[in-house]
Write a protein that holds these residues in place. Structure first.
Motif, PDB file in Angstrom:
ATOM      1  N   ILE A  60       0.841  -1.205   0.000  1.00 19.47           N
ATOM      2  CA  ILE A  60       0.000   0.000   0.000  1.00 19.47           C
ATOM      3  C   ILE A  60       0.869   1.246   0.000  1.00 19.47           C
ATOM      4  N   MET A  61       1.907   1.240   0.799  1.00 20.08           N
ATOM      5  CA  MET A  61       2.789   2.411   0.864  1.00 20.08           C
ATOM      6  C   MET A  61       3.488   2.652  -0.480  1.00 20.08           C
ATOM      7  N   LYS A  62       3.914   1.585  -1.144  1.00 13.90           N
ATOM      8  CA  LYS A  62       4.622   1.747  -2.416  1.00 13.90           C
ATOM      9  C   LYS A  62       3.692   2.232  -3.529  1.00 13.90           C
ATOM     10  N   HIS A  63       2.523   1.612  -3.646  1.00 11.11           N
ATOM     11  CA  HIS A  63       1.635   1.894  -4.777  1.00 11.11           C
ATOM     12  C   HIS A  63       0.579   2.962  -4.482  1.00 11.11           C
ATOM     13  N   ARG A  64       0.476   3.368  -3.187  1.00  6.18           N
ATOM     14  CA  ARG A  64      -0.457   4.417  -2.770  1.00  6.18           C
ATOM     15  C   ARG A  64      -1.896   4.102  -3.153  1.00  6.18           C
ATOM     16  N   PHE A 114     -15.525 -12.123  -4.525  1.00  2.86           N
ATOM     17  CA  PHE A 114     -16.233 -11.353  -3.499  1.00  2.86           C
ATOM     18  C   PHE A 114     -17.146 -10.359  -4.210  1.00  2.86           C
ATOM     19  N   PRO A 115     -18.400 -10.215  -3.779  1.00  2.00           N
ATOM     20  CA  PRO A 115     -19.404  -9.477  -4.555  1.00  2.00           C
ATOM     21  C   PRO A 115     -19.321  -7.956  -4.512  1.00  2.00           C
ATOM     22  N   LEU A 116     -18.669  -7.395  -3.508  1.00  2.00           N
ATOM     23  CA  LEU A 116     -18.629  -5.941  -3.367  1.00  2.00           C
ATOM     24  C   LEU A 116     -17.178  -5.492  -3.228  1.00  2.00           C
ATOM     25  N   ILE A 117     -16.763  -4.588  -4.105  1.00  2.32           N
ATOM     26  CA  ILE A 117     -15.370  -4.140  -4.169  1.00  2.32           C
ATOM     27  C   ILE A 117     -15.331  -2.622  -4.042  1.00  2.32           C
ATOM     28  N   ILE A 118     -14.389  -2.130  -3.244  1.00  5.12           N
ATOM     29  CA  ILE A 118     -14.205  -0.691  -3.090  1.00  5.12           C
ATOM     30  C   ILE A 118     -12.746  -0.389  -3.458  1.00  5.12           C
ATOM     31  N   GLU A 119     -12.557   0.464  -4.450  1.00  8.70           N
ATOM     32  CA  GLU A 119     -11.226   0.789  -4.951  1.00  8.70           C
ATOM     33  C   GLU A 119     -10.810   2.155  -4.409  1.00  8.70           C
ATOM     34  N   CYS A 120      -9.644   2.186  -3.777  1.00 15.05           N
ATOM     35  CA  CYS A 120      -9.217   3.388  -3.058  1.00 15.05           C
ATOM     36  C   CYS A 120      -7.820   3.854  -3.431  1.00 15.05           C
ATOM     37  N   GLU A 121      -7.654   5.166  -3.467  1.00  9.06           N
ATOM     38  CA  GLU A 121      -6.333   5.791  -3.513  1.00  9.06           C
ATOM     39  C   GLU A 121      -5.979   6.154  -2.081  1.00  9.06           C
ATOM     40  N   LEU A 122      -4.754   5.878  -1.690  1.00 10.25           N
ATOM     41  CA  LEU A 122      -4.312   6.239  -0.349  1.00 10.25           C
ATOM     42  C   LEU A 122      -4.241   7.758  -0.240  1.00 10.25           C
ATOM     43  N   LEU A 128      -1.021   4.965  14.899  1.00  6.56           N
ATOM     44  CA  LEU A 128      -1.839   4.813  16.106  1.00  6.56           C
ATOM     45  C   LEU A 128      -1.350   3.601  16.881  1.00  6.56           C
ATOM     46  N   GLY A 129      -0.441   3.780  17.794  1.00  5.29           N
ATOM     47  CA  GLY A 129       0.052   2.641  18.563  1.00  5.29           C
ATOM     48  C   GLY A 129       0.692   1.617  17.660  1.00  5.29           C
ATOM     49  N   ILE A 130       0.213   0.375  17.710  1.00  3.71           N
ATOM     50  CA  ILE A 130       0.825  -0.687  16.905  1.00  3.71           C
ATOM     51  C   ILE A 130       0.243  -0.772  15.499  1.00  3.71           C
ATOM     52  N   HIS A 131      -0.740   0.064  15.169  1.00  2.00           N
ATOM     53  CA  HIS A 131      -1.352   0.058  13.846  1.00  2.00           C
ATOM     54  C   HIS A 131      -1.127   1.388  13.137  1.00  2.00           C
ATOM     55  N   THR A 132      -1.199   1.342  11.817  1.00  4.08           N
ATOM     56  CA  THR A 132      -1.260   2.548  11.002  1.00  4.08           C
ATOM     57  C   THR A 132      -2.641   2.589  10.383  1.00  4.08           C
ATOM     58  N   LEU A 133      -3.294   3.718  10.537  1.00  6.62           N
ATOM     59  CA  LEU A 133      -4.604   3.920   9.943  1.00  6.62           C
ATOM     60  C   LEU A 133      -4.397   4.443   8.528  1.00  6.62           C
ATOM     61  N   PHE A 134      -4.895   3.704   7.557  1.00  7.49           N
ATOM     62  CA  PHE A 134      -4.839   4.122   6.157  1.00  7.49           C
ATOM     63  C   PHE A 134      -6.185   4.714   5.789  1.00  7.49           C
ATOM     64  N   VAL A 135      -6.187   5.919   5.264  1.00  5.30           N
ATOM     65  CA  VAL A 135      -7.409   6.535   4.756  1.00  5.30           C
ATOM     66  C   VAL A 135      -7.379   6.397   3.243  1.00  5.30           C
ATOM     67  N   GLY A 136      -8.398   5.783   2.719  1.00  3.52           N
ATOM     68  CA  GLY A 136      -8.501   5.596   1.275  1.00  3.52           C
ATOM     69  C   GLY A 136      -9.632   6.408   0.693  1.00  3.52           C
ATOM     70  N   LYS A 137      -9.307   7.259  -0.280  1.00  5.00           N
ATOM     71  CA  LYS A 137     -10.347   7.985  -1.011  1.00  5.00           C
ATOM     72  C   LYS A 137     -10.992   6.986  -1.970  1.00  5.00           C
ATOM     73  N   ILE A 138     -12.291   6.830  -1.860  1.00  7.86           N
ATOM     74  CA  ILE A 138     -13.002   5.861  -2.701  1.00  7.86           C
ATOM     75  C   ILE A 138     -13.081   6.404  -4.125  1.00  7.86           C
ATOM     76  N   ILE A 139     -12.479   5.650  -5.041  1.00  6.31           N
ATOM     77  CA  ILE A 139     -12.472   6.027  -6.459  1.00  6.31           C
ATOM     78  C   ILE A 139     -13.632   5.358  -7.197  1.00  6.31           C
ATOM     79  N   ASP A 140     -13.958   4.131  -6.803  1.00  4.42           N
ATOM     80  CA  ASP A 140     -15.077   3.420  -7.426  1.00  4.42           C
ATOM     81  C   ASP A 140     -15.538   2.308  -6.503  1.00  4.42           C
ATOM     82  N   VAL A 141     -16.808   1.949  -6.648  1.00  5.21           N
ATOM     83  CA  VAL A 141     -17.396   0.800  -5.970  1.00  5.21           C
ATOM     84  C   VAL A 141     -17.970  -0.093  -7.054  1.00  5.21           C
TER      85      VAL A 141
END
Length: 191
Positions: A60-64, A114-122, A128-141
């Protein structure tokens, strides 16, 4: 009487989302993430939280970009496997027979079955502690046509999305419709 359970991740339910990304070598990979949800209406965005040690994180970090494939109940065993092993060591798609499909909107794969797909740009990250929160702008569903109600909205009773109970570590699915949102509560509004 309510009993205190302490500061734990016991929100009910959490999603069973296959987060898809190409790894650093360009190989399709997907992992299950239960920490996620919608975070903005405008721009339409969602979040997933991953640990930096996860193989998907670097992709995700490489391809955003990343996808979210919403798992249906009938593919629970496949989804569980996606969350149990690392794509660094295993080809999860080959092992499960699931199909990696390259998004035509973002540089990331999704799970074809899988029947429902959400495509996101980072669009943002937050440590956040032991996790990184990724926010994805929804480009298409994208949704399987036979899983829509009124031809334009995903129907949870047709998709039967898998959901996860963090405390018991058990999978469930949704029940039947209870009522119409922004309508049932009108009886409490002043006239």
């Amino acid at each position: 009487m309510k009993i205190s359970l302490g500061a734990k991740t016991l929100a009910q339910p959490t999603p069973v989302w296959a987060v898809g990304a190409f790894d650093e070598q360009g190989k399709p990979n997907a992992m299950i993430a239960a920490w996620g949800g919608i975070c903005s209406s405008d721009p339409a965005s969602l979040t997933v939280s991953l640990r930096p040690s996860r193989h998907t994180y670097a992709g995700i970090m490489k391809h955003r970009a990343f996808t979210v494939s919403v798992c249906p109940a009938n593919l629970a065993a496949e989804a569980d496997y996606l969350g149990m092993v690392s794509g660094k060591k295993e080809d999860k798609f080959a092992a499960t027979g699931l199909t990696p499909v390259t998004s035509d909107m973002v540089k990331a794969p999704y799970v074809g079955e899988f029947p429902l797909i959400i495509e996101c740009e980072l669009s943002n990250t937050l440590e956040l502690g032991i996790h990184t929160l990724f926010v994805g702008k929804i480009i298409d569903v994208k949704c399987d046509e036979d899983k829509l109600v009124d031809g334009k909205h995903p129907d949870p009773e047709k998709i039967l999305p898998l959901i996860f109970s963090p405390g018991t570590r058990a999978y469930h699915t949704v029940g039947q419709k209870v009522g119409q949102g922004f309508d049932m509560g009108k009886k409490y509004m002043k006239k």
